[in-house]
Motif scaffolding. Structure first.
Motif, PDB file in Angstrom:
ATOM      1  N   UNK A 238      34.896  35.695  47.608  1.00  0.00           N
ATOM      2  CA  UNK A 238      33.475  35.843  47.923  1.00  0.00           C
ATOM      3  C   UNK A 238      33.303  36.877  49.033  1.00  0.00           C
ATOM      4  N   UNK A 239      34.158  36.797  50.055  1.00  0.00           N
ATOM      5  CA  UNK A 239      34.085  37.733  51.186  1.00  0.00           C
ATOM      6  C   UNK A 239      34.298  39.175  50.725  1.00  0.00           C
ATOM      7  N   UNK A 240      35.250  39.381  49.803  1.00  0.00           N
ATOM      8  CA  UNK A 240      35.504  40.729  49.283  1.00  0.00           C
ATOM      9  C   UNK A 240      34.292  41.272  48.532  1.00  0.00           C
ATOM     10  N   UNK A 241      33.721  40.442  47.668  1.00  0.00           N
ATOM     11  CA  UNK A 241      32.552  40.873  46.894  1.00  0.00           C
ATOM     12  C   UNK A 241      31.371  41.171  47.806  1.00  0.00           C
ATOM     13  N   UNK A 242      31.214  40.356  48.847  1.00  0.00           N
ATOM     14  CA  UNK A 242      30.131  40.602  49.816  1.00  0.00           C
ATOM     15  C   UNK A 242      30.382  41.920  50.557  1.00  0.00           C
ATOM     16  N   UNK A 243      31.670  42.212  50.849  1.00  0.00           N
ATOM     17  CA  UNK A 243      31.997  43.467  51.541  1.00  0.00           C
ATOM     18  C   UNK A 243      31.617  44.671  50.684  1.00  0.00           C
ATOM     19  N   UNK A 244      31.971  44.622  49.389  1.00  0.00           N
ATOM     20  CA  UNK A 244      31.604  45.734  48.508  1.00  0.00           C
ATOM     21  C   UNK A 244      30.089  45.910  48.468  1.00  0.00           C
ATOM     22  N   UNK A 245      29.389  44.789  48.419  1.00  0.00           N
ATOM     23  CA  UNK A 245      27.923  44.829  48.396  1.00  0.00           C
ATOM     24  C   UNK A 245      27.373  45.459  49.676  1.00  0.00           C
ATOM     25  N   UNK A 246      27.893  45.039  50.813  1.00  0.00           N
ATOM     26  CA  UNK A 246      27.425  45.568  52.104  1.00  0.00           C
ATOM     27  C   UNK A 246      27.744  47.050  52.258  1.00  0.00           C
ATOM     28  N   UNK A 247      28.812  47.496  51.565  1.00  0.00           N
ATOM     29  CA  UNK A 247      29.178  48.913  51.631  1.00  0.00           C
ATOM     30  C   UNK A 247      28.315  49.765  50.707  1.00  0.00           C
ATOM     31  N   UNK A 248      27.417  49.123  49.965  1.00  0.00           N
ATOM     32  CA  UNK A 248      26.512  49.859  49.078  1.00  0.00           C
ATOM     33  C   UNK A 248      26.830  49.712  47.605  1.00  0.00           C
ATOM     34  N   UNK A 249      27.904  48.958  47.312  1.00  0.00           N
ATOM     35  CA  UNK A 249      28.280  48.746  45.906  1.00  0.00           C
ATOM     36  C   UNK A 249      27.882  47.320  45.504  1.00  0.00           C
ATOM     37  N   UNK A 250      26.597  47.136  45.303  1.00  0.00           N
ATOM     38  CA  UNK A 250      26.073  45.788  45.008  1.00  0.00           C
ATOM     39  C   UNK A 250      26.359  45.356  43.583  1.00  0.00           C
ATOM     40  N   UNK A 251      26.526  46.328  42.676  1.00  0.00           N
ATOM     41  CA  UNK A 251      26.845  46.003  41.277  1.00  0.00           C
ATOM     42  C   UNK A 251      28.355  45.811  41.148  1.00  0.00           C
TER      43      UNK A 251
END
Length: 487
Positions: A238-251
């Motif tokens: 979950x933390x990894x997916x949230x990190x990608x999202x926060x970096x601008x890669x929400x998809x």
């Protein structure tokens, strides 16, 4: 614990064709079967089974013919008619063994002894990748989504050109990776601006949010986070997916597994292991913040760990696992209803392929039930043969009391044996060999209906020959020894 069903997005099944490529008729039956299970798409990894042309023709398989252009198109047409999107997967950085194994491509390796990783400094390498992609895209009319691989880029930074590049201030292996995939993604977008690009996430897992933001990848790619383990770490994922999202890669995408991830040489699939993996993924999906846009899940079915490794489980023995995993996603748990649905749809008595009843009475085997489990007979034969191969009497024949007591290496070397005991040992070994040979012939006869001859040959050499060889040696050695002892 019951989770909500898989929230949204596509459920895509991975077809790994870099080993045991199904004959086209069987491939079509599998697509029909996937459709009945509620699959939304296919992630197709062609590797050397794609009909590359021109200078790339050398990439085509030699053990069996690659699929023809007509066959690739017919597969897509059938999938589309069932409402399934076809997403080709073309490796563009790591796992390029099927390309870089060829002598004419050796100079494009990152290091001479790593066959899988492309040298990111050679413009020729990018041109090669783009030509591969061009041919694949053109043979997929109406293509909307493309997977560019980029996982497990081993030995990156170890090549001479990379070492030189890394001596410049601020240059890191992370940036070396990002610069190549960004270059490839931009080149794709320049030619096919409408195509959505997916890539594996593992090389980015250790990168900071700031590094990812500055990479140039934001807006170009959608990461697919893969984890095939039954004890997947939910909080970390979950933390990894949230990190990608926060970096601008929400998809983002998830990738689970229904076969081919237990061990590199697994022969028979364990359904529970893969159901457990999906239960963990359901927990991940339920824990994500609304800002993360989960585009779907790829349910992978690896046929080899890489191009040069041995075969994993063949598709027929893994279909109960696939059906169980899909029902788990649908129900949010593998409940009695999910279990019942799998056994009913496949016409089997248990979801573990090893526990399936042997052939049902012919009266119960309607043609409809048979068609819902494409390759069922081969699955049953493989389970039977695998059980025989793993029986202690056969696998540890050389360690049994009689062989160790009356036909040890000492006896063999000196050719001094008790003829009566030696002949009994030989007769027992010969009995096992006959049993195995009969099972092997049945497996091969069924396997060549679904797979090329080369697949049957490889599977038998991998799983059977190593077990039969000691038995054959013992029968030959005893024959030679008895000649020395009996007039």
């Amino acid at each position: 614990m019951k989770c909500p069903p898989w929230p949204k997005g596509k459920k895509v099944v991975h077809l790994d064709l870099k080993g045991a490529p199904p004959r086209v008729e069987y491939l079509h039956r599998l697509i029909e079967f996937f459709s009945q299970l509620g699959v939304d798409g296919l992630l197709v990894e062609y590797e050397d089974m794609f009909p590359y042309e021109g200078e790339l023709k050398l990439l085509q398989a030699t053990a069996q013919p690659a699929y023809s252009q007509e066959e690739v198109l017919s597969m897509q047409e059938l999938a589309r008619s069932k409402g399934m999107e076809v997403i080709p997967l073309v490796q563009t950085f790591g796992h390029m063994e099927f390309v870089l194994k060829h002598r004419s491509m050796w100079h494009l390796r990152e290091t001479s002894h790593c066959v899988g990783t492309l040298n990111p400094h050679r413009e020729e390498g990018v041109k090669l990748v783009m030509e591969m992609l061009r041919q694949v895209v053109e043979l997929h009319p109406g293509l909307n989504t493309l997977h560019i691989g980029a996982d497990e880029v081993y030995m990156l930074g170890e090549g001479e050109e990379s070492k030189l590049w890394l001596t410049s201030p601020g240059h890191t292996v992370e940036q070396l990776f990002l610069s190549h995939v960004t270059k490839v993604a931009k080149a794709i977008k320049k030619v096919w601006s409408h195509i959505t690009i997916i890539m594996w996430d593992d090389m980015m897992r250790g990168m900071s949010q700031e590094t990812l933001k500055a990479s140039g990848l934001v807006g170009l790619i959608q990461p697919m986070l893969w984890d095939y383990t039954p004890n997947l770490d939910v909080d970390k994922t979950v933390s990894l997916l949230q990190k990608y999202c926060s970096a601008g890669m929400a998809d983002v995408w998830a990738a689970s597994s229904f076969k081919g991830s237990t061990s590199v040489y697994t022969c028979v699939t364990c359904t529970q292991r893969h159901v457990d993996n999906h239960l963990q993924w359901l927990k991940v999906a339920a824990s994500l913040s609304p800002s993360v846009n989960l585009k779907g899940i790829a349910i992978t079915g690896w046929q080899r760990y890489d191009h040069l490794s041995v075969l994993c489980e063949l598709m027929p023995v893994a279909l109960p696992s696939l059906a169980a995993c899909l029902q788990t996603l649908l129900h949010g748990q593998f409940c009695a209803e999910a279990h019942s649905k799998v056994t009913e749809v496949l016409g089997i008595s248990a979801v573990e392929v090893e526990a399936m009843e042997s052939l049902l009475c012919m009266a119960l085997r309607t043609s409809a039930a048979n068609s819902l489990f494409p390759g069922r007979r081969l699955a049953e034969l493989i389970v039977e043969l695998n059980s025989l191969l793993n029986s202690e009497d056969i696998r540890f024949f050389e360690s049994n009391m009689f062989v160790r007591g009356w036909f040890s290496p000492y006896h063999r070397q000196r050719r001094i044996v008790t003829p009566l005991m030696a002949m009994q040992i030989r007769n027992q070994a010969a009995t096992y060999l006959v049993m195995l040979q009969q099972k092997v012939e049945a497996v091969k006869e069924e396997m060549v209906h679904l797979y090329p001859e080369s697949t049957a040959q490889e599977w038998i050499e991998e799983h059977v020959s190593t077990v039969m060889a000691p038995l054959q040696r013992i029968t030959e050695d005893i024959g030679a020894c008895v000649k020395e002892m009996v007039p």
